[in-house]
Design an enzyme around this catalytic site. Structure first.
Site, short mmCIF file in Angstrom:
data_model
loop_
_atom_site.label_atom_id
_atom_site.label_comp_id
_atom_site.label_asym_id
_atom_site.label_seq_id
_atom_site.Cartn_x
_atom_site.Cartn_y
_atom_site.Cartn_z
N SER A 248 -9.09 -2.05 -3.64
CA SER A 248 -9.13 -3.51 -3.60
C SER A 248 -10.51 -3.99 -4.03
O SER A 248 -10.94 -3.74 -5.15
CB SER A 248 -8.74 -4.00 -2.20
N GLU A 380 1.93 -4.25 -2.25
CA GLU A 380 0.64 -4.89 -2.10
C GLU A 380 0.61 -5.89 -0.94
O GLU A 380 0.81 -5.53 0.20
CB GLU A 380 0.22 -5.56 -3.42
N HIS A 477 -0.58 -2.98 0.68
CA HIS A 477 -1.96 -2.92 0.22
C HIS A 477 -2.78 -2.11 1.22
O HIS A 477 -2.80 -2.41 2.40
CB HIS A 477 -2.50 -4.36 0.14
#
Length: 561
Positions: A248, A380, A477
């Site tokens: 990320s 995600e 995610h």
């Protein structure tokens, strides 16, 4: 970015990027890996015997500890404190010390807003954040190594997520390097650096002394990589085989490093996990944000002493007020396409410290000499975490979401995404539609690498679905992090900790170490991983039955354009 709490596809966070721990990392359930269970009893015992766990760094001697066949050193300074007169200035080396410095516990993290995720039961259960003391003496790193010898093992340097605003190198249990060091016979390094306005407030208009102030957080990371180059040989690592990898916001930091002349030669491979979609600042955007903050604080041009004397809490409160005025509030509706429109603290692509890609001034250039792994997860940000009723979404609710996402095109988009999975639940379709731009960003970054004539670029798509909470979190995610670190058992609250998860983690972590060792991610129990080529963008699908696939989602992504 606005600091208000909002729900994004099940994750409660201040905003899509700064969300509590979505980029920051995971705190996972404690567990015992299969490797640890098979360890001789004497190796499982903890030792702080100075004769066995003392190492000499360029700044002085440090003492760590040994357990599970791994030597660990935590909270090691790689730079001087960044507060007071050092605030908003480039990183400086740590002052040498006399005697032996204790390195048994993680050091302070950068001052930050941790968000609201900890107030949501399911999210806090999954991530299990390692809360820590925040202080401007935050330039610290942690080292895990199998031995203090001349082994010249591959070195993996982890960059944490949290956007550019939050997180730390030990934010969650998933970041623990013990298993990866032991099972991969590698040296693992994690680190903290300056974040938010402390790391990215652009004061370059104040003169040459502040020319690089908008990129201090990235320069901190470069300083850490220099520490690795100068010291890692003492810890059994090879300074000529350093891999930078991050997830990320940490993946975005990898992208930025690959555009920094100062970082060249300090790393040799790279991996970007769910980080291709992050936004960077142009000089004009960064200058505007700085001017607004300084006006809010009542600080005039060049008044550095005044700015350095203000408590961080006052700085952050002013930044929050500015963000609330200039950025739209986040109401929980996920649209990652809008991230570049949000004005927030981030690295500045200034053409000097960070170079721009020919494709656009807001995109960092790439280091063509370095092989790269890039990928994302299937779901995600759009998951059932904190949303027990997510799977009850009906067709009408799906159509309403897609119509807001792409007004007037809902029928065509749903038809395109349903073609390959006609039996998919409405929420599964919505998750894939809303997160397809992240997958597109991966493909686009690989295409820019091809245009630059870069070294091999390998793509992955992590699709393994956690069984935790009845599978509602899906391939969320951050879920891939414990797999790359071989921490599936340690992070059972994320993975379930079962044999399928542990098997995939073993294969993924071995592949990562193979890549770190030789630059090619092969020979570790996964299918042969072909790099991209003109007209050919294969991805390694990572699930219970990994396979190399083509662009099976090309028509779906095309329907969004």
């Amino acid at each position: 970015m606005a600091q208000s709490t909002a729900r994004a596809g099940g994750f409660d966070r201040r905003s899509l990027i700064k969300g509590a721990g979505l980029a920051a990392g995971l705190s996972l359930a404690p567990g015992t890996s299969a490797a640890a269970a098979a360890m001789p009893q004497e190796d499982a015992a903890l030792s702080t015997d100075p004769a066995a766990v003392t190492a000499r760094t360029t700044a002085g001697l440090i003492r760590g500890y040994r357990q599970g066949g791994v030597h660990m050193f935590k909270g090691v300074p790689y730079g001087a404190p960044t507060g007071g007169a050092n605030r908003f200035r480039p990183p400086r080396p740590p002052a040498p010390w006399q005697g032996v410095r204790s390195a048994l516990h993680y050091g302070p993290i950068a001052p930050q807003d941790k968000g609201m995720g900890r107030f949501h039961d399911e999210e806090a259960f999954i991530f299990r954040w390692n809360d820590a003391v925040a202080d401007e003496d935050c330039l610290r790193l942690n080292v895990w190594t199998p031995a203090l010898d001349a082994g010249r093992r591959p070195v993996l340097v982890w960059l944490h997520g949290g956007g550019f605003a939050a997180g730390s190198g030990h934010d969650i249990p998933a970041f623990d390097g013990e298993n990866l060091a032991r099972t991969g016979d590698a040296v693992v390094v994690t680190l903290n650096h300056r974040l938010n306005l402390l790391g990215f407030l652009d004061l370059s208009a104040w003169g040459p002394d502040f020319a690089e102030s908008g990129n201090l957080g990235m320069l901190d990371i470069v300083a850490a990589l220099r520490w690795v180059k100068d010291n890692i040989g003492v810890f059994g690592g090879d300074p000529d085989r350093v891999t930078i990898f991050g997830q990320s916001g940490g993946g975005a930091k990898v992208s930025a490093l690959m555009a920094m002349p100062a970082a060249r030669g300090l790393y040799h491979r790279a991996a970007i996990l769910s980080g291709s979609f992050a936004g960077f600042n142009t000089p004009a955007r960064s200058a505007r944000l700085s001017a607004l903050l300084l006006a809010e604080l009542g600080v005039g041009s060049g008044e550095i002493a005044k700015l350095q004397a203000l408590p961080y809490a006052d700085l952050r409160a002013a930044a929050d007020r500015v963000a609330a005025r200039i950025n739209p509030p986040f109401d929980g509706f996920v649209d990652v396409r809008r991230i570049p429109q949000i004005l927030d603290y981030a690295p500045v692509i200034d053409g000097r410290t960070i170079l721009a890609d020919p494709a656009g001034p807001a995109l960092p250039a790439t280091d063509p000499a370095v092989p790269l792994i890039i990928g994302s997860t299937l779901n995600e940000f759009v998951t059932g975490i904190n949303q027990p009723d997510s799977d009850a979404m009906d067709e009408a609710a799906l159509r309403a979401r897609v119509d807001r996402f792409l007004p007037g095109r809902a029928d065509a988009v749903i038809r395109a995404f349903r073609a390959a999975t006609p039996a998919a639940k409405p929420f599964d379709l919505w998750s894939r539609i809303a997160t397809a731009p992240i997958r597109q960003a991966v493909i686009d970054q690989a295409a820019r690498r091809l245009a630059a004539g870069a070294q091999r670029t390998h793509l992955f798509w992590f699709a393994w679905r956690t069984p935790v909470l009845d599978g509602r979190p899906r391939a969320f995610h951050c879920l891939d992090i414990p797999f790359w670190f071989d921490n599936a058992a340690r992070c059972a609250s994320m993975t379930g900790g079962g044999p399928e998860a542990q098997d995939l983690a073993a294969r993924m972590s071995r592949t990562l170490v193979a890549f770190a060792a030789g630059g090619v991610p092969d020979g570790a129990g996964l299918p042969p991983w072909r790099p991209v080529a003109p007209g050919d963008f294969p991805s390694l699908r990572l699930d219970a039955s990994p396979a190399l696939i083509g662009e099976i989602d090309a028509a779906e992504r095309a329907s969004l354009r």
